[in-house]
Design a protein around this motif. Sequence first.
Motif, short mmCIF file in Angstrom:
data_model
loop_
_atom_site.label_atom_id
_atom_site.label_comp_id
_atom_site.label_asym_id
_atom_site.label_seq_id
_atom_site.Cartn_x
_atom_site.Cartn_y
_atom_site.Cartn_z
N GLU A 1 27.33 60.24 41.43
CA GLU A 1 26.42 59.21 41.95
C GLU A 1 25.12 59.84 42.41
O GLU A 1 25.10 60.91 43.03
CB GLU A 1 27.06 58.47 43.13
CG GLU A 1 28.19 57.54 42.75
CD GLU A 1 27.68 56.20 42.26
OE1 GLU A 1 27.03 55.48 43.04
OE2 GLU A 1 27.93 55.86 41.09
N ALA A 2 24.01 59.15 42.12
CA ALA A 2 22.69 59.60 42.55
C ALA A 2 22.14 58.68 43.63
O ALA A 2 22.65 57.57 43.84
CB ALA A 2 21.73 59.64 41.36
N ALA A 3 21.11 59.15 44.31
CA ALA A 3 20.39 58.35 45.30
C ALA A 3 18.93 58.77 45.27
O ALA A 3 18.59 59.88 44.85
CB ALA A 3 20.98 58.55 46.70
N LEU A 4 18.06 57.88 45.72
CA LEU A 4 16.64 58.19 45.88
C LEU A 4 16.26 57.93 47.33
O LEU A 4 16.64 56.90 47.90
CB LEU A 4 15.77 57.30 44.99
CG LEU A 4 15.76 57.52 43.49
CD1 LEU A 4 14.88 56.47 42.81
CD2 LEU A 4 15.28 58.91 43.13
N LEU A 5 15.52 58.85 47.89
CA LEU A 5 14.96 58.66 49.22
C LEU A 5 13.44 58.66 49.06
O LEU A 5 12.85 59.63 48.60
CB LEU A 5 15.40 59.78 50.15
CG LEU A 5 15.29 59.53 51.66
CD1 LEU A 5 16.07 58.27 52.07
CD2 LEU A 5 15.79 60.73 52.43
N ILE A 6 12.82 57.55 49.44
CA ILE A 6 11.39 57.34 49.23
C ILE A 6 10.72 57.21 50.58
O ILE A 6 10.93 56.23 51.31
CB ILE A 6 11.16 56.06 48.38
CG1 ILE A 6 11.96 56.13 47.08
CG2 ILE A 6 9.68 55.86 48.10
CD1 ILE A 6 12.25 54.78 46.47
N ARG A 7 9.93 58.19 50.93
CA ARG A 7 9.25 58.22 52.23
C ARG A 7 7.77 57.93 52.02
O ARG A 7 7.04 58.77 51.51
CB ARG A 7 9.44 59.57 52.90
CG ARG A 7 10.91 59.97 53.12
CD ARG A 7 10.97 61.33 53.80
NE ARG A 7 12.33 61.80 54.02
CZ ARG A 7 12.95 62.66 53.22
NH1 ARG A 7 12.34 63.12 52.13
NH2 ARG A 7 14.18 63.06 53.50
N PHE B 1 15.03 62.83 44.61
CA PHE B 1 16.21 62.47 43.81
C PHE B 1 17.36 63.34 44.31
O PHE B 1 17.25 64.56 44.38
CB PHE B 1 15.95 62.74 42.33
CG PHE B 1 17.17 62.59 41.46
CD1 PHE B 1 17.51 61.36 40.92
CD2 PHE B 1 17.97 63.68 41.15
CE1 PHE B 1 18.63 61.22 40.11
CE2 PHE B 1 19.08 63.56 40.35
CZ PHE B 1 19.42 62.33 39.82
N GLN B 2 18.47 62.72 44.67
CA GLN B 2 19.60 63.44 45.24
C GLN B 2 20.89 63.11 44.51
O GLN B 2 21.07 61.99 44.02
CB GLN B 2 19.77 63.07 46.73
CG GLN B 2 18.54 63.32 47.58
CD GLN B 2 18.73 62.85 49.01
OE1 GLN B 2 19.72 62.19 49.35
NE2 GLN B 2 17.78 63.17 49.87
N THR B 3 21.78 64.08 44.45
CA THR B 3 23.16 63.83 44.06
C THR B 3 23.95 63.61 45.33
O THR B 3 23.90 64.42 46.25
CB THR B 3 23.74 65.02 43.27
OG1 THR B 3 22.98 65.20 42.08
CG2 THR B 3 25.19 64.75 42.89
N VAL B 4 24.65 62.49 45.41
CA VAL B 4 25.38 62.15 46.63
C VAL B 4 26.50 63.16 46.85
O VAL B 4 27.32 63.39 45.96
CB VAL B 4 25.95 60.72 46.53
CG1 VAL B 4 26.73 60.37 47.79
CG2 VAL B 4 24.83 59.71 46.30
N PRO B 5 26.58 63.78 48.03
CA PRO B 5 27.67 64.72 48.32
C PRO B 5 29.03 64.02 48.33
O PRO B 5 29.14 62.84 48.69
CB PRO B 5 27.33 65.24 49.71
CG PRO B 5 25.89 64.94 49.91
CD PRO B 5 25.62 63.68 49.14
#
Length: 241
Positions: free
Chosen positions: A139-145, A129-133
Motif C-alpha cells: 500500500e502507498a500513501a501521499l503526504l502533501i504539505r 510518496f510513501q510505502t505504508v509500514p
Amino acid sequence: MSRLNDEWKVEKHGPLEMLGEGLHSVAGEINMPLGHFPRRMTVLTLQGGRLAVWSAIPLRETEMAQLESMGSVAYLIVPGVAHRLDLKAWKHRYPAAKVVCPPGAREAVAEAVPVDATVDVLDDPTVAFQTVPGVDGKEAALLIRRPDGTSLVVNDIIANVRHPDGLGAKVMARLMGFGVKQPQMPWVGEKMFVKDHAAVAGALRAWAAEPDLARIIVSHGDVITDRPREVLEKIAAEVSD
C-alpha cells in the motif's frame, strides 16, 4: 481481481473538484451486481506544470480537457494491487507518463504495464510518496504539505463509504467494513495486507501528528475533513488492539 480494461471505459463519475492548492479529486463508481461501488481518483499538480494521477479513472472528455489544462500527465500512481483496472488505457493515452507503485504491488501492476519506480520520484518538495509500514509493501500513501493545509492520500487502509448505492454495494460495504457508519480500516484489507499491526498504527499516529492536517482522501468513499487527526488516532487504537 477484476479483469483489466484495455479500452478507455467511462463509468459514472462526478466533476473534477478542487480540494486544496493544486489538489483535485473525482468521485466515480464501479458497476457491480445490484449496485455501484464508489471509487475515487486524486489529481495532484506538481512543480513544473506536471500532474500525478492517483488511482486513475477514465473521465468524460469534458473533464479530461479540464485535467489536461492543469498540466501534463507525468505520473500514474497505482496505490495498491487492486487499483490497476484502468491503468492500461491511461498508459496508452499518456505513454510518456511514469508508472509508480509501492514495491509489494510491483508484480501485480506489471501485469498491466511496466513499472518505472517503487520509490518517490515525484520531485516536488511539498509531496512525499510513501510505502505504508507494516503492509508488506503493498500500500502507498501521499503526504502533501502546502500553505493551505496538509493532505493525506491513502488507499485501502482507510475507507469512508457512507452512502453505498444499491443492495450489492450496501452488503459489500457492511460485510467488508468499508466505513458505512464512520471511517475505518476495512477488515478485508487488514486481513489481506496488514502484517505488522504496531507498524501500521505507528504510521497512522505519525500522520495524525502532522501540523495543519486538513483532510484524508481515500480511494473508496467520501473525503474526510471532520477531525481527520482524531480519525487517524481512533483507527490506530483499533489496529493496535
